[in-house]
Each structure stands twice: as structure tokens, then as C-alpha cells.
Enzyme design. Structure first.
Site, PDB file in Angstrom:
ATOM      1  N   GLY A  13      35.726  19.898  85.398  1.00 52.34           N
ATOM      2  CA  GLY A  13      34.342  20.327  85.239  1.00 52.34           C
ATOM      3  C   GLY A  13      34.158  20.916  83.856  1.00 52.34           C
ATOM      4  CE  LYS A  14      35.012  22.514  78.282  1.00 51.92           C
ATOM      5  NZ  LYS A  14      36.473  22.632  78.182  1.00 51.92           N
ATOM      6  N   GLY A  15      30.995  23.444  81.537  1.00 51.88           N
ATOM      7  CA  GLY A  15      29.641  23.960  81.483  1.00 51.88           C
ATOM      8  C   GLY A  15      29.308  24.436  80.092  1.00 51.88           C
ATOM      9  CB  SER A  49      29.322  18.074  83.864  1.00 53.37           C
ATOM     10  OG  SER A  49      29.881  16.858  84.319  1.00 53.37           O
TER      11      SER A  49
END
Ligand code: NAD
Length: 417
Positions: free
Chosen positions: A104-106, A59
Site C-alpha cells: 500500500g502507499k499513501g 492506494s
């Protein structure tokens, strides 16, 4: 706040902060949703020759202040909503620390304990291949999170560089030093926790020297924070890990406890003059400072009524439930929020990226000095907002500072037809 869906919690926190800001509903609505979310299915060959599929996400929540920044998590509970929420919180963590990043992050839906090293490498390289068009040194810079570390970062960097036919270590942070990692990164979260503790004691006119301290969680963040707070002259009287808690009213030699945990796997059983406590008892000890450094939701509303510490500095992410936060605010307990206290991790990630771009390695002393300057500036900005706006607590103040910075960047960019 519902507490059930992390993405809805994030949106409610933004609404709370917005009450104190001059921000239009339309702009607020824009800031409540990710700019884009990559959802992909990885198909990876297992050691027995079979193919297995894994859901994975990245994201990119907001990039108004700079490239998206945030970790990659490997966990069976990873979900689209969790990744979206975590990416949003990164926007506000980078903004409060005032480093030039968005959020962001994943994550990959996987239990890494179930797979061999070779399988994990293939899963990681498959994800890196999917990420390649989305990430980049000026676009989106991932980092480690739960169940990922230097090894996974090195694999992602290598996959990216191979596919792009370049050398670009700044595409990812949290690398091993020999692969372009920064000095001081491993200690950074504990170090910013120590700076936050020092600053809040000073702000409240309390003496950190001789203060009694309890630290919940003796992993990377907790053990480093304990030793550095100990170095300020405080007495770390209680520490815990998942095996239980230990107490000594004279204070522990925090480095020896760390050594003992490294040898035996837990803090319990350390030292002769030590009492064993339950994990709950540690959280309600009558101490000057409580440092939760384990997992999220460690203190709920009920437990918060029994917390006797005067000050809480959050090394962990989200250790207090929203109810607990309300109870502590009502009871006059000062809480330095996670987005500021543990921002050392992402801040030294930023320094790693700067060094990678400069192709120049800083000394550990320089890393620590620059970190101190950024965290103390962030603390001052938070307390200024707290006083000027007569805010209920430091958490709201940190969000007010962060949201204002993001709104300013968004509005300053003008509109795109
Ligand atoms: P870690 O795995 O190294 O340590 C976690 C510690 O918590 C372990 O000692 C574990 O035994 C203990 N623990 C687990 N459950 C417990 C319980 N119920 N009671 C007491 N102790 C318990 O993890 P870490 O990297 O130190 O991260 C800790 C927290 O700090 C997490 O919330 C993480 O998101 C946050 N954080 C870490 C970093 C970083 O750079 N390491 C950066 C930002 C935030």
C-alpha cells in the site's frame, strides 16, 4: 520503458518479469491494478482561522499475501498515479523479503515546510480520520515515507486509537520507541544494504575486506550503510550529500564523517587529507562498490556508461533509470536492486508490528539477527532464480521471485464468484 508515468513503469516491469513466469494474461492483468484507491479532500483549519483543503490518497494495491503495507508521503508532487505505483512496488518488496504483507502507499499533496507544527498535526489527524475505516492491524498498516517520521506516526496511532476506543499500536509502524517502535528500525535500511553488499561480494567471489566503496547520499540509509560496510573491513573512500562529495584514497572514518555532518550540516569540508569532488565524479569513481543512497534517477543511461564500479547496491529507491539499468547489464556490472537491498526498513517495520501484536519488546540483537536471516534468504532466492532461469540481471530475478510469490498467493486463494 517510458520513464514518464511511474504507474505505467510499474506495469511494464510486471510484463518484463512475467516473460519468465508461467502466469496467464488474465492473472497478470489483475496484478497490474490496485484493489482500491481512497482519494479524499481534507479541510483543515489553519493558525489564522482560515480553512485550507488538501488532496490525499491511500492506494491498497494487493493484499493476497497479507495486510497492505507502505508509507505515507507528504510532498507537493504527490499524485494518484505516483501513489498507485509506489503501492505496487511495495507488493514486490514485501514479497521478495517474504514477509506476510501486501503493498500500500499513501500521500498528501502538501509542502510541509510551509506549515506550522500545529497545522501539520491537524492535517495528519484529519487524514487519519479519513483512513480509519480502511486501516487496521490486519487490514492496512501505514508507515513513514518522504517528509513523515515518528511524530506523524504517533499522531496517526493516537487518532486511530481514540476513535476506535482501543490500544492498537500495530496499526502503524515507524513509531518512536516509547510509543511502541522497534529497536533497530532507524538503522534497518543501512543494515540490509550492508547484508546485500556482503552477500553479493561473497556470491561473486570478491573480497569485501579491502574493497573500495563510494556512497552517494549521507543521510539515514547512506551513513548507516557506510559505517556497517566499513565494519566489514572495506574502505569507504568517497561519500556525498547535496552539498558535494569528498574523497580520501585511504578511506574515511565513517562515524566521524557522520558526526561532522551532524555538526556542520554537510560532508564537504571534512578532514585535511580530503579531496572535494562533484556529485557526478563520485558516481563514476573507479571503486569496487557503489552505493547510491540519495534520490531516485541519480544515474541515467549516459552516466551509466561512465560508471566504473564493479558492483552497485541500491540503498535508495529507484536510483538507476531503466536506461541505466540496461547499460549496466550490458557492461556486466552487477546491481543488487532496491526491492531487496533496502528491504530492511519494511522488514523491521514488520518486526515492530509482530512485537506490538505480541505485546513484547525484542532486543536490538534479536531484531538484527532476524533481519540478517530474512535478507540473506531473499538474496539466495534471487540468485537461485537468476541461475535457474538464466536471467539478464539480479533485478529481473528479484521481480521473478516476488511476482511468483504473489501469483501463488492469488491463485491459491481460489476465485470469488
Ligand atoms: P535522508 O533524507 O536521510 O538522506 C538523503 C541524503 O541524500 C542526504 O544526505 C542528502 O543530502 C543526500 N542527497 C540529496 N541529493 C543528493 C545528490 N544529488 N547527490 C548526493 N547526495 C544527495 O533520506 P534516507 O531516509 O536516507 O533515504 C535515502 C533513500 O533511501 C531514498 O531513496 C529512500 O526512499 C530510500 N529508503 C530509505 C529508507 C529508510 O528507512 N530511511 C527505507 C527504504 C528506502
Amino acid at each position: 520503458m517510458s520513464g514518464s508515468n511511474p504507474f505505467e513503469n510499474l506495469q511494464e516491469q510486471l510484463d518484463d518479469a512475467a516473460q519468465y513466469l508461467d502466469v496467464g494474461e488474465d492473472v497478470l492483468e489483475r496484478l497490474k491494478h490496485p484493489e482500491r484507491v481512497l482519494e479524499t479532500t481534507l479541510s483543515v483549519e489553519m493558525d489564522d482561522g482560515s480553512l485550507e483543503t488538501f488532496k490525499a490518497f491511500r492506494s491498497q494495491f494487493n493484499g493476497d499475501r497479507g495486510p497492505y503495507k507502505g508509507g505515507i508521503r507528504y510532498h507537493p508532487d504527490v499524485s494518484r498515479d505516483e501513489v498507485k505505483a509506489l503501492s505496487g512496488w511495495m507488493v514486490y518488496k514485501t514479497a521478495v523479503a517474504d514477509i506476510p504483507y501486501g503493498g500500500g502507499k499513501g500521500g498528501i499533496v502538501i509542502d510541509p515546510d510551509e506549515y506550522s507544527d500545529g497545522e501539520l498535526e491537524r492535517v495528519t489527524r484529519a487524514f487519519a480520520t479519513e483512513l480509519r475505516p480502511f486501516i487496521g492491524v490486519d487490514k492496512d498498516v501505514p508507515a513513514p515515507d518522504v517528509n513523515t517520521g515518528q511524530r506523524e506516526m504517533n499522531w496517526i496511532k493516537d487518532t486511530y486509537e481514540t476513535l476506535e476506543n482501543t490500544t492498537e499500536p500495530g496499526v502503524i509502524t515507524g513509531k518512536a520507541p516509547e510509543n511502541g517502535g522497534s529497536a533497530g528500525r532507524v538503522e534497518a535500511t543501512g543494515r540490509s544494504t550492508m547484508f546485500a553488499a556482503r552477500e553479493v561480494f561473497d556470491y561473486l567471489g570478491k573480497d569485501i575486506e579491502g574493497a573500495s566503496v563510494a556512497v552517494q547520499g549521507y543521510g539515514n540509509a547512506g551513513s548507516v550503510a557506510a559505517s556497517l560496510i566499513d565494519d566489514l573491513g572495506a574502505d569507504v573512500v568517497a561519500v556525498s550529500d547535496s552539498s558535494g562529495a569528498i574523497y580520501n584514497s585511504d578511506g574515511f572514518d565513517t562515524r566521524k564523517v557522520k558526526q561532522y555532518k551532524a555538526e556542520t550540516g554537510s560532508v564537504t569540508g571534512y578532514g585535511a587529507a580530503t579531496d572535494e569532488l562533484s556529485n557526478r565524479d563520485l558516481l563514476t569513481l573507479d571503486v569496487d562498490l557503489l552505493v547510491p543512497a540519495a534520490l531516485e534517477n541519480a544515474v541515467n543511461g549516459d552516466l551509466a556508461r561512465d560508471v566504473q564500479a564493479d558492483v552497485v547496491v541500491e540503498a535508495a529507491n529507484g536510483p538507476l533509470t531503466p536506461d541505466a539499468d540496461d547499460v549496466l547489464t550490458e557492461r556486466g556490472v552487477h546491481v543488487v536492486p532496491d526491492i531487496l537491498a533496502n528491504a530492511g526498513g519494511v522488514t523491521v517495520s514488520y518486526f515492530e508490528w509482530v512485537q506490538n501484536r505480541q505485546r513484547f519488546q525484542w532486543t536490538e540483537a534479536r531484531v538484527n539477527d532476524e533481519l540478517e536471516a530474512l535478507i540473506t534468504d531473499a538474496f539466495d532466492a534471487m540468485t537461485d532464480a537468476y541461475e535457474k532461469n538464466d536471467l539478464p540481471n539480479f533485478r529481473t530475478a528479484a521481480y521473478v521471485v516476488a511476482v511468483q510469490r504473489v501469483v501463488d498467493a492469488y491463485e491459491g486463494s481460489g476465485s470469488w464468484p
